[in-house]
Scaffold this motif. Structure first.
Motif, PDB file in Angstrom:
ATOM      1  N   LEU A   1      -2.128   2.607  -5.079  1.00 45.93           N
ATOM      2  CA  LEU A   1      -1.456   3.840  -5.497  1.00 45.93           C
ATOM      3  C   LEU A   1      -2.387   5.052  -5.513  1.00 45.93           C
ATOM      4  O   LEU A   1      -2.102   6.049  -6.180  1.00 45.93           O
ATOM      5  N   GLN A   2      -3.482   5.004  -4.779  1.00 49.05           N
ATOM      6  CA  GLN A   2      -4.415   6.113  -4.774  1.00 49.05           C
ATOM      7  C   GLN A   2      -3.752   7.395  -4.263  1.00 49.05           C
ATOM      8  O   GLN A   2      -2.913   7.362  -3.374  1.00 49.05           O
ATOM      9  N   ASP A   3      -4.164   8.514  -4.833  1.00 52.34           N
ATOM     10  CA  ASP A   3      -3.707   9.837  -4.378  1.00 52.34           C
ATOM     11  C   ASP A   3      -2.191  10.007  -4.443  1.00 52.34           C
ATOM     12  O   ASP A   3      -1.567  10.487  -3.502  1.00 52.34           O
ATOM     13  N   ASN A   4      -1.608   9.603  -5.579  1.00 52.65           N
ATOM     14  CA  ASN A   4      -0.222   9.926  -5.876  1.00 52.65           C
ATOM     15  C   ASN A   4      -0.207  10.929  -7.042  1.00 52.65           C
ATOM     16  O   ASN A   4      -1.260  11.395  -7.488  1.00 52.65           O
ATOM     17  N   GLU A   5       0.987  11.266  -7.526  1.00 50.71           N
ATOM     18  CA  GLU A   5       1.112  12.271  -8.577  1.00 50.71           C
ATOM     19  C   GLU A   5       1.274  11.625  -9.948  1.00 50.71           C
ATOM     20  O   GLU A   5       2.049  12.088 -10.790  1.00 50.71           O
ATOM     21  N   ILE A   6       0.533  10.548 -10.176  1.00 49.18           N
ATOM     22  CA  ILE A   6       0.611   9.786 -11.425  1.00 49.18           C
ATOM     23  C   ILE A   6      -0.391  10.366 -12.414  1.00 49.18           C
ATOM     24  O   ILE A   6      -1.581  10.476 -12.117  1.00 49.18           O
ATOM     25  N   GLU A   7       0.091  10.730 -13.608  1.00 48.18           N
ATOM     26  CA  GLU A   7      -0.749  11.407 -14.591  1.00 48.18           C
ATOM     27  C   GLU A   7      -1.157  10.512 -15.752  1.00 48.18           C
ATOM     28  O   GLU A   7      -2.159  10.773 -16.405  1.00 48.18           O
ATOM     29  N   GLU A   8      -0.403   9.469 -16.021  1.00 49.72           N
ATOM     30  CA  GLU A   8      -0.663   8.623 -17.185  1.00 49.72           C
ATOM     31  C   GLU A   8      -1.440   7.369 -16.772  1.00 49.72           C
ATOM     32  O   GLU A   8      -0.871   6.445 -16.187  1.00 49.72           O
ATOM     33  N   PRO A   9      -2.744   7.290 -17.048  1.00 51.07           N
ATOM     34  CA  PRO A   9      -3.546   6.122 -16.632  1.00 51.07           C
ATOM     35  C   PRO A   9      -3.118   4.821 -17.306  1.00 51.07           C
ATOM     36  O   PRO A   9      -3.310   3.739 -16.741  1.00 51.07           O
ATOM     37  N   ASP A  10      -2.536   4.912 -18.513  1.00 47.83           N
ATOM     38  CA  ASP A  10      -2.112   3.683 -19.201  1.00 47.83           C
ATOM     39  C   ASP A  10      -1.032   2.943 -18.426  1.00 47.83           C
ATOM     40  O   ASP A  10      -0.959   1.708 -18.467  1.00 47.83           O
ATOM     41  N   LEU A  11      -0.203   3.689 -17.722  1.00 44.67           N
ATOM     42  CA  LEU A  11       0.842   3.049 -16.918  1.00 44.67           C
ATOM     43  C   LEU A  11       0.224   2.207 -15.806  1.00 44.67           C
ATOM     44  O   LEU A  11       0.689   1.096 -15.528  1.00 44.67           O
ATOM     45  N   ILE A  12      -0.818   2.735 -15.188  1.00 45.72           N
ATOM     46  CA  ILE A  12      -1.503   1.988 -14.131  1.00 45.72           C
ATOM     47  C   ILE A  12      -2.156   0.736 -14.700  1.00 45.72           C
ATOM     48  O   ILE A  12      -2.117  -0.336 -14.082  1.00 45.72           O
ATOM     49  N   GLU A  13      -2.724   0.852 -15.891  1.00 49.12           N
ATOM     50  CA  GLU A  13      -3.344  -0.314 -16.531  1.00 49.12           C
ATOM     51  C   GLU A  13      -2.295  -1.390 -16.826  1.00 49.12           C
ATOM     52  O   GLU A  13      -2.536  -2.580 -16.597  1.00 49.12           O
ATOM     53  N   ASP A  14      -1.156  -0.960 -17.356  1.00 48.25           N
ATOM     54  CA  ASP A  14      -0.085  -1.924 -17.642  1.00 48.25           C
ATOM     55  C   ASP A  14       0.415  -2.586 -16.364  1.00 48.25           C
ATOM     56  O   ASP A  14       0.672  -3.796 -16.331  1.00 48.25           O
ATOM     57  N   LEU A  15       0.559  -1.775 -15.309  1.00 49.24           N
ATOM     58  CA  LEU A  15       1.019  -2.313 -14.030  1.00 49.24           C
ATOM     59  C   LEU A  15       0.027  -3.332 -13.481  1.00 49.24           C
ATOM     60  O   LEU A  15       0.419  -4.435 -13.061  1.00 49.24           O
ATOM     61  N   ASN A  16      -1.253  -2.992 -13.497  1.00 47.16           N
ATOM     62  CA  ASN A  16      -2.276  -3.904 -12.974  1.00 47.16           C
ATOM     63  C   ASN A  16      -2.358  -5.189 -13.787  1.00 47.16           C
ATOM     64  O   ASN A  16      -2.643  -6.259 -13.236  1.00 47.16           O
TER      65      ASN A  16
ATOM     66  N   HIS B   1       0.850  -1.191   0.000  1.00 50.66           N
ATOM     67  CA  HIS B   1       0.000   0.000   0.000  1.00 50.66           C
ATOM     68  C   HIS B   1       0.888   1.246   0.000  1.00 50.66           C
ATOM     69  O   HIS B   1       1.712   1.429   0.902  1.00 50.66           O
ATOM     70  N   LEU B   2       0.702   2.104  -1.022  1.00 45.79           N
ATOM     71  CA  LEU B   2       1.492   3.321  -1.138  1.00 45.79           C
ATOM     72  C   LEU B   2       0.599   4.532  -1.411  1.00 45.79           C
ATOM     73  O   LEU B   2       1.000   5.473  -2.098  1.00 45.79           O
ATOM     74  N   TRP B   3      -0.600   4.541  -0.860  1.00 46.35           N
ATOM     75  CA  TRP B   3      -1.542   5.632  -1.113  1.00 46.35           C
ATOM     76  C   TRP B   3      -1.053   6.944  -0.480  1.00 46.35           C
ATOM     77  O   TRP B   3      -0.310   6.965   0.485  1.00 46.35           O
ATOM     78  N   ASN B   4      -1.503   8.045  -1.104  1.00 48.53           N
ATOM     79  CA  ASN B   4      -1.222   9.397  -0.606  1.00 48.53           C
ATOM     80  C   ASN B   4       0.273   9.653  -0.406  1.00 48.53           C
ATOM     81  O   ASN B   4       0.713  10.092   0.652  1.00 48.53           O
ATOM     82  N   ASN B   5       1.047   9.393  -1.470  1.00 48.70           N
ATOM     83  CA  ASN B   5       2.482   9.659  -1.434  1.00 48.70           C
ATOM     84  C   ASN B   5       2.870  10.568  -2.601  1.00 48.70           C
ATOM     85  O   ASN B   5       2.016  11.299  -3.117  1.00 48.70           O
ATOM     86  N   HIS B   6       4.139  10.519  -3.041  1.00 45.53           N
ATOM     87  CA  HIS B   6       4.631  11.445  -4.060  1.00 45.53           C
ATOM     88  C   HIS B   6       5.199  10.713  -5.280  1.00 45.53           C
ATOM     89  O   HIS B   6       6.128  11.198  -5.924  1.00 45.53           O
ATOM     90  N   LEU B   7       4.631   9.576  -5.602  1.00 44.48           N
ATOM     91  CA  LEU B   7       5.092   8.806  -6.753  1.00 44.48           C
ATOM     92  C   LEU B   7       4.603   9.445  -8.057  1.00 44.48           C
ATOM     93  O   LEU B   7       3.474   9.919  -8.143  1.00 44.48           O
ATOM     94  N   THR B   8       5.460   9.414  -9.089  1.00 42.74           N
ATOM     95  CA  THR B   8       5.110   9.965 -10.396  1.00 42.74           C
ATOM     96  C   THR B   8       5.147   8.856 -11.448  1.00 42.74           C
ATOM     97  O   THR B   8       5.452   7.692 -11.156  1.00 42.74           O
ATOM     98  N   ASP B   9       4.863   9.234 -12.687  1.00 42.15           N
ATOM     99  CA  ASP B   9       4.887   8.278 -13.794  1.00 42.15           C
ATOM    100  C   ASP B   9       6.237   7.572 -13.903  1.00 42.15           C
ATOM    101  O   ASP B   9       6.308   6.394 -14.258  1.00 42.15           O
ATOM    102  N   LYS B  10       7.298   8.306 -13.605  1.00 47.64           N
ATOM    103  CA  LYS B  10       8.643   7.739 -13.712  1.00 47.64           C
ATOM    104  C   LYS B  10       8.792   6.496 -12.834  1.00 47.64           C
ATOM    105  O   LYS B  10       9.324   5.468 -13.276  1.00 47.64           O
ATOM    106  N   ALA B  11       8.335   6.571 -11.589  1.00 48.18           N
ATOM    107  CA  ALA B  11       8.467   5.442 -10.662  1.00 48.18           C
ATOM    108  C   ALA B  11       7.651   4.245 -11.134  1.00 48.18           C
ATOM    109  O   ALA B  11       8.100   3.095 -11.029  1.00 48.18           O
ATOM    110  N   ILE B  12       6.460   4.496 -11.673  1.00 43.91           N
ATOM    111  CA  ILE B  12       5.617   3.387 -12.141  1.00 43.91           C
ATOM    112  C   ILE B  12       6.232   2.727 -13.365  1.00 43.91           C
ATOM    113  O   ILE B  12       6.241   1.496 -13.491  1.00 43.91           O
TER     114      ILE B  12
END
Length: 387
Positions: free
Chosen positions: A294-309, A264-275
């Protein structure tokens, strides 16, 4: 208003108040009786007067209670200590939840003094009880007596570095032989105690779930955590929500998440780079992670989250497949069909086959070489698609 009328009003008020108190008492006693051996009056807006009623009930109750939940009420030290006088005789208790009341270190100290009575206790939850270092250290001395304790929850207290260091000595000495869940979230801890804690945690043989959310962590702490997680095969779930976790911290931790299942890494400062970097790690390394919050991080690209999941879903399927292989028998044709599905990348058919395997009853373990081969083929499915 003359004196006689004033006296009449006061008498009437007193009478009505006593009637309300008696009515409340009868209602609560009925609630307690209906609980049976599972006494649960959490979130009932109870106060110290109600606590006195509970105390009387505990003295008179002939049932051997196994559960005592009074969390999320307005009970103070005075009411809680009243209850302790009766609670100590219920030595078959397996769960005690007292958190989120107005109990302070005074009430907790009273509990510690009778805690040795609860030899069968499995869960002890004391959230937001104003526990300071001195009180927590007293609790640490008492914990080894609770041989069956499986869960210790002390979030939202005032436990600082001195208290955690004391607890770390218990961990290093393996004094809590059945503890599987540890919740230290939202306590004022720093690297001064977190680094020794993770050094001691290398010797962990029992804890599967660890909550350290809402605690600020620097990179030095993350490095020690990474060293610990690289070899720890016991821990399955780790909560690092709202810890200030950044891309720099992620770069340290990602390659060392060898055996962890849930992070669980919610409400942190992760960006697209880390994902993006973690996706590369997942594709190259054999990790067991199946969920990342990864809820409430600074991730802007939803495709990265889809690939990760999608990659995490593969790990989940592999884990389920291995469990079914170990727990169910399969003839040669069944083994062949699973291998074909892996080769053809038919995840939906794998899920359907898993459902079929659930119905089988006899056990037979597949050769370890075959299991590893299946894992490797399914693990590299995404890379094969791209090529």
């Amino acid at each position: 208003m003359d004196q006689n009328e004033k006296e009449i009003d006061e008498e009437q008020f007193k009478k009505e108040f006593e009637e309300k108190v008696e009515k409340r008492k009868m209602w609560l006693l009925e609630e307690l009786k209906n609980c049976g051996k599972f006494l649960d009056v959490s979130a009932k807006k109870l106060d110290d007067l109600d606590a006195l009623t509970i105390a009387l009930y505990l003295h008179e109750c002939q049932i051997e209670l196994t559960l005592f939940h009074i969390a999320t009420n307005s009970i103070s030290d005075r009411g809680f200590i009243d209850m302790l006088t009766g609670l100590q005789w219920h030595d078959k208790l397996k769960e005690i939840y007292i958190g989120n009341n107005q109990i302070s270190e005074i009430g907790v100290q009273g509990f510690i003094e009778i805690s040795s009575s609860f030899k069968q206790l499995k869960i002890l939850s004391m959230s937001a009880c104003s526990i300071d270092d001195s009180t927590f250290i007293s609790l640490c001395y008492a914990l080894p007596e609770l041989k069956n304790l499986q869960q210790l929850q002390v979030p939202g207290n005032n436990i600082s570095d001195f208290g955690l260091i004391c607890f770390s000595t218990l961990l290093a000495a393996n004094c809590l032989t059945n503890l599987t869940v540890l919740h230290f979230g939202s306590n004022p801890l720093t690297s001064k105690s977190l680094i020794p804690f993770f050094q001691a945690f290398k010797k962990n043989k029992t804890i599967k779930i660890l909550y350290l959310n809402d605690i600020g962590m620097d990179l030095q702490t993350i490095r020690q955590m990474a060293i610990c997680l690289k070899k720890n095969k016991i821990l399955e779930e780790l909560n690092l929500g709202n810890t200030g976790f950044s891309d720099a911290a992620a770069q340290i931790l990602w390659p060392n998440l060898k055996y962890l299942r849930t992070l669980h890494l919610w409400n942190n400062h992760l960006t697209d780079k880390a994902i993006f970097e973690f996706i590369n790690v997942l594709e190259k390394e054999e990790l067991y992670l199946t969920y990342m919050g990864l809820q409430d991080n600074e991730i802007e690209e939803p495709d990265l989250i889809e690939d990760l999941n999608a990659l995490l879903k593969q790990n989940e399927l592999i884990e389920q497949l291995n469990e079914q292989i170990e727990n169910n028998s399969k003839d040669g044709n069944e083994k062949k069909s699973i291998q074909e599905m892996v080769e053809l990348n038919k995840l939906q058919e794998i899920e359907e086959k898993l459902e079929e395997l659930d119905k089988l009853s006899t056990k037979q373990v597949m050769d370890e070489d075959e299991v590893n081969e299946l894992q490797g083929k399914l693990k590299t499915k995404k890379q094969t698609q791209e090529e």
